[in-house]
Design a protein around this motif. Structure first.
Motif, PDB file in Angstrom:
ATOM      1  N   ALA A   1      20.770  62.349 -17.961  1.00  0.00           N
ATOM      2  CA  ALA A   1      20.685  61.816 -19.322  1.00  0.00           C
ATOM      3  C   ALA A   1      20.377  62.931 -20.316  1.00  0.00           C
ATOM      4  N   GLY A   2      19.580  63.900 -19.907  1.00  0.00           N
ATOM      5  CA  GLY A   2      19.311  65.052 -20.763  1.00  0.00           C
ATOM      6  C   GLY A   2      20.565  65.862 -21.023  1.00  0.00           C
ATOM      7  N   VAL A   3      21.376  66.040 -20.001  1.00  0.00           N
ATOM      8  CA  VAL A   3      22.644  66.767 -20.172  1.00  0.00           C
ATOM      9  C   VAL A   3      23.563  65.989 -21.110  1.00  0.00           C
ATOM     10  N   VAL A   4      23.643  64.678 -20.918  1.00  0.00           N
ATOM     11  CA  VAL A   4      24.492  63.845 -21.782  1.00  0.00           C
ATOM     12  C   VAL A   4      23.985  63.897 -23.218  1.00  0.00           C
ATOM     13  N   LEU A   5      22.687  63.861 -23.411  1.00  0.00           N
ATOM     14  CA  LEU A   5      22.109  63.916 -24.751  1.00  0.00           C
ATOM     15  C   LEU A   5      22.433  65.242 -25.427  1.00  0.00           C
ATOM     16  N   MET A   6      22.352  66.332 -24.670  1.00  0.00           N
ATOM     17  CA  MET A   6      22.689  67.633 -25.248  1.00  0.00           C
ATOM     18  C   MET A   6      24.177  67.731 -25.581  1.00  0.00           C
ATOM     19  N   ALA A   7      25.007  67.127 -24.769  1.00  0.00           N
ATOM     20  CA  ALA A   7      26.446  67.199 -24.998  1.00  0.00           C
ATOM     21  C   ALA A   7      26.886  66.332 -26.170  1.00  0.00           C
ATOM     22  N   GLU A   8      26.284  65.153 -26.319  1.00  0.00           N
ATOM     23  CA  GLU A   8      26.708  64.226 -27.360  1.00  0.00           C
ATOM     24  C   GLU A   8      25.946  64.405 -28.662  1.00  0.00           C
ATOM     25  N   GLY A   9      24.730  64.881 -28.598  1.00  0.00           N
ATOM     26  CA  GLY A   9      23.904  64.982 -29.792  1.00  0.00           C
ATOM     27  C   GLY A   9      23.015  63.764 -29.917  1.00  0.00           C
ATOM     28  N   ALA A  10      21.927  63.913 -30.639  1.00  0.00           N
ATOM     29  CA  ALA A  10      20.939  62.838 -30.720  1.00  0.00           C
ATOM     30  C   ALA A  10      21.068  62.006 -31.983  1.00  0.00           C
ATOM     31  N   GLU A  11      21.913  62.422 -32.941  1.00  0.00           N
ATOM     32  CA  GLU A  11      22.001  61.693 -34.200  1.00  0.00           C
ATOM     33  C   GLU A  11      22.815  60.417 -34.048  1.00  0.00           C
ATOM     34  N   GLY A  12      22.359  59.396 -34.738  1.00  0.00           N
ATOM     35  CA  GLY A  12      23.118  58.153 -34.797  1.00  0.00           C
ATOM     36  C   GLY A  12      23.199  57.425 -33.467  1.00  0.00           C
ATOM     37  N   GLN A  13      24.329  56.807 -33.233  1.00  0.00           N
ATOM     38  CA  GLN A  13      24.553  55.993 -32.027  1.00  0.00           C
ATOM     39  C   GLN A  13      24.944  56.849 -30.827  1.00  0.00           C
ATOM     40  N   ARG A  14      25.230  58.101 -31.043  1.00  0.00           N
ATOM     41  CA  ARG A  14      25.736  58.915 -29.936  1.00  0.00           C
ATOM     42  C   ARG A  14      24.688  59.172 -28.856  1.00  0.00           C
ATOM     43  N   GLY A  15      23.426  59.108 -29.195  1.00  0.00           N
ATOM     44  CA  GLY A  15      22.379  59.323 -28.198  1.00  0.00           C
ATOM     45  C   GLY A  15      22.003  58.048 -27.448  1.00  0.00           C
ATOM     46  N   GLY A  16      22.639  56.937 -27.766  1.00  0.00           N
ATOM     47  CA  GLY A  16      22.287  55.658 -27.155  1.00  0.00           C
ATOM     48  C   GLY A  16      22.559  55.599 -25.671  1.00  0.00           C
ATOM     49  N   ARG A  17      23.638  56.233 -25.240  1.00  0.00           N
ATOM     50  CA  ARG A  17      23.980  56.218 -23.811  1.00  0.00           C
ATOM     51  C   ARG A  17      22.928  56.954 -22.988  1.00  0.00           C
ATOM     52  N   ALA A  18      22.459  58.072 -23.486  1.00  0.00           N
ATOM     53  CA  ALA A  18      21.444  58.845 -22.770  1.00  0.00           C
ATOM     54  C   ALA A  18      20.107  58.105 -22.758  1.00  0.00           C
ATOM     55  N   LYS A  19      19.760  57.494 -23.876  1.00  0.00           N
ATOM     56  CA  LYS A  19      18.494  56.761 -23.940  1.00  0.00           C
ATOM     57  C   LYS A  19      18.497  55.564 -23.002  1.00  0.00           C
ATOM     58  N   SER A  20      19.619  54.862 -22.931  1.00  0.00           N
ATOM     59  CA  SER A  20      19.676  53.715 -22.022  1.00  0.00           C
ATOM     60  C   SER A  20      19.664  54.169 -20.565  1.00  0.00           C
ATOM     61  N   ALA A  21      20.232  55.345 -20.269  1.00  0.00           N
ATOM     62  CA  ALA A  21      20.195  55.861 -18.895  1.00  0.00           C
ATOM     63  C   ALA A  21      18.759  56.174 -18.477  1.00  0.00           C
ATOM     64  N   VAL A  22      17.977  56.762 -19.375  1.00  0.00           N
ATOM     65  CA  VAL A  22      16.572  57.049 -19.069  1.00  0.00           C
ATOM     66  C   VAL A  22      15.803  55.744 -18.885  1.00  0.00           C
ATOM     67  N   PHE A  23      16.057  54.778 -19.765  1.00  0.00           N
ATOM     68  CA  PHE A  23      15.371  53.495 -19.667  1.00  0.00           C
ATOM     69  C   PHE A  23      15.680  52.812 -18.340  1.00  0.00           C
ATOM     70  N   MET A  24      16.942  52.784 -17.951  1.00  0.00           N
ATOM     71  CA  MET A  24      17.323  52.133 -16.692  1.00  0.00           C
ATOM     72  C   MET A  24      16.743  52.864 -15.478  1.00  0.00           C
ATOM     73  N   ALA A  25      16.672  54.190 -15.537  1.00  0.00           N
ATOM     74  CA  ALA A  25      16.083  54.948 -14.430  1.00  0.00           C
ATOM     75  C   ALA A  25      14.603  54.614 -14.272  1.00  0.00           C
ATOM     76  N   VAL A  26      13.895  54.526 -15.387  1.00  0.00           N
ATOM     77  CA  VAL A  26      12.463  54.215 -15.334  1.00  0.00           C
ATOM     78  C   VAL A  26      12.247  52.774 -14.867  1.00  0.00           C
ATOM     79  N   VAL A  27      13.054  51.839 -15.352  1.00  0.00           N
ATOM     80  CA  VAL A  27      12.927  50.440 -14.931  1.00  0.00           C
ATOM     81  C   VAL A  27      13.198  50.300 -13.430  1.00  0.00           C
ATOM     82  N   GLY A  28      14.232  50.965 -12.937  1.00  0.00           N
ATOM     83  CA  GLY A  28      14.531  50.919 -11.505  1.00  0.00           C
ATOM     84  C   GLY A  28      13.400  51.480 -10.665  1.00  0.00           C
ATOM     85  N   LEU A  29      12.816  52.567 -11.126  1.00  0.00           N
ATOM     86  CA  LEU A  29      11.697  53.171 -10.403  1.00  0.00           C
ATOM     87  C   LEU A  29      10.484  52.235 -10.403  1.00  0.00           C
ATOM     88  N   VAL A  30      10.221  51.586 -11.509  1.00  0.00           N
ATOM     89  CA  VAL A  30       9.100  50.651 -11.594  1.00  0.00           C
ATOM     90  C   VAL A  30       9.317  49.469 -10.644  1.00  0.00           C
TER      91      VAL A  30
END
Length: 104
Positions: free
Chosen positions: A55-84
């Motif tokens: 997700a960090g790589v995707v965030l760096m590739a897409e950028g964090a502004e606007g909706q483009r960082g949404g895919r990376a943020k949801s990937a981190v969220f899903m990883a944490v939820v799965g681990l929990v």
């Protein structure tokens, strides 16, 4: 594969408990179930670290502004939820084995 193994171990454990298995057989099954959950927890931890790094790589590739960082943020969220979820399953099993939560 691990999910199927965990399901088989859970069903076998429930069957032994409901049939009134000998205490040593019951203990052996609970130990096997605990070992399977431990393996799943280690695998989930490794996969969560990999997913967060990706997700960090995707965030760096897409950028964090606007909706483009949404895919990376949801990937981190899903990883944490799965681990929990996996770690809470391990915690519930540990509570059952130690008698904190009474079994039938």
């Amino acid at each position: 594969m691990l999910k199927r193994t965990g399901t088989v171990l859970l069903l076998a454990s429930v069957a032994l408990l409901s049939m009134g298995a000998a205490p040593e057989e019951e203990q052996a099954m609970l130990e096997a179930f605990d070992e399977a959950l431990t393996a799943m927890a280690y695998a989930a931890g490794g996969l969560a670290v990999f997913a967060i790094a990706w997700a960090g790589v995707v965030l760096m590739a897409e950028g964090a502004e606007g909706q483009r960082g949404g895919r990376a943020k949801s990937a981190v969220f899903m990883a944490v939820v799965g681990l929990v979820i996996v770690l809470s399953a391990k915690g519930i099993a540990l509570a059952l084995v130690n008698g904190v939560i009474p079994s039938f």
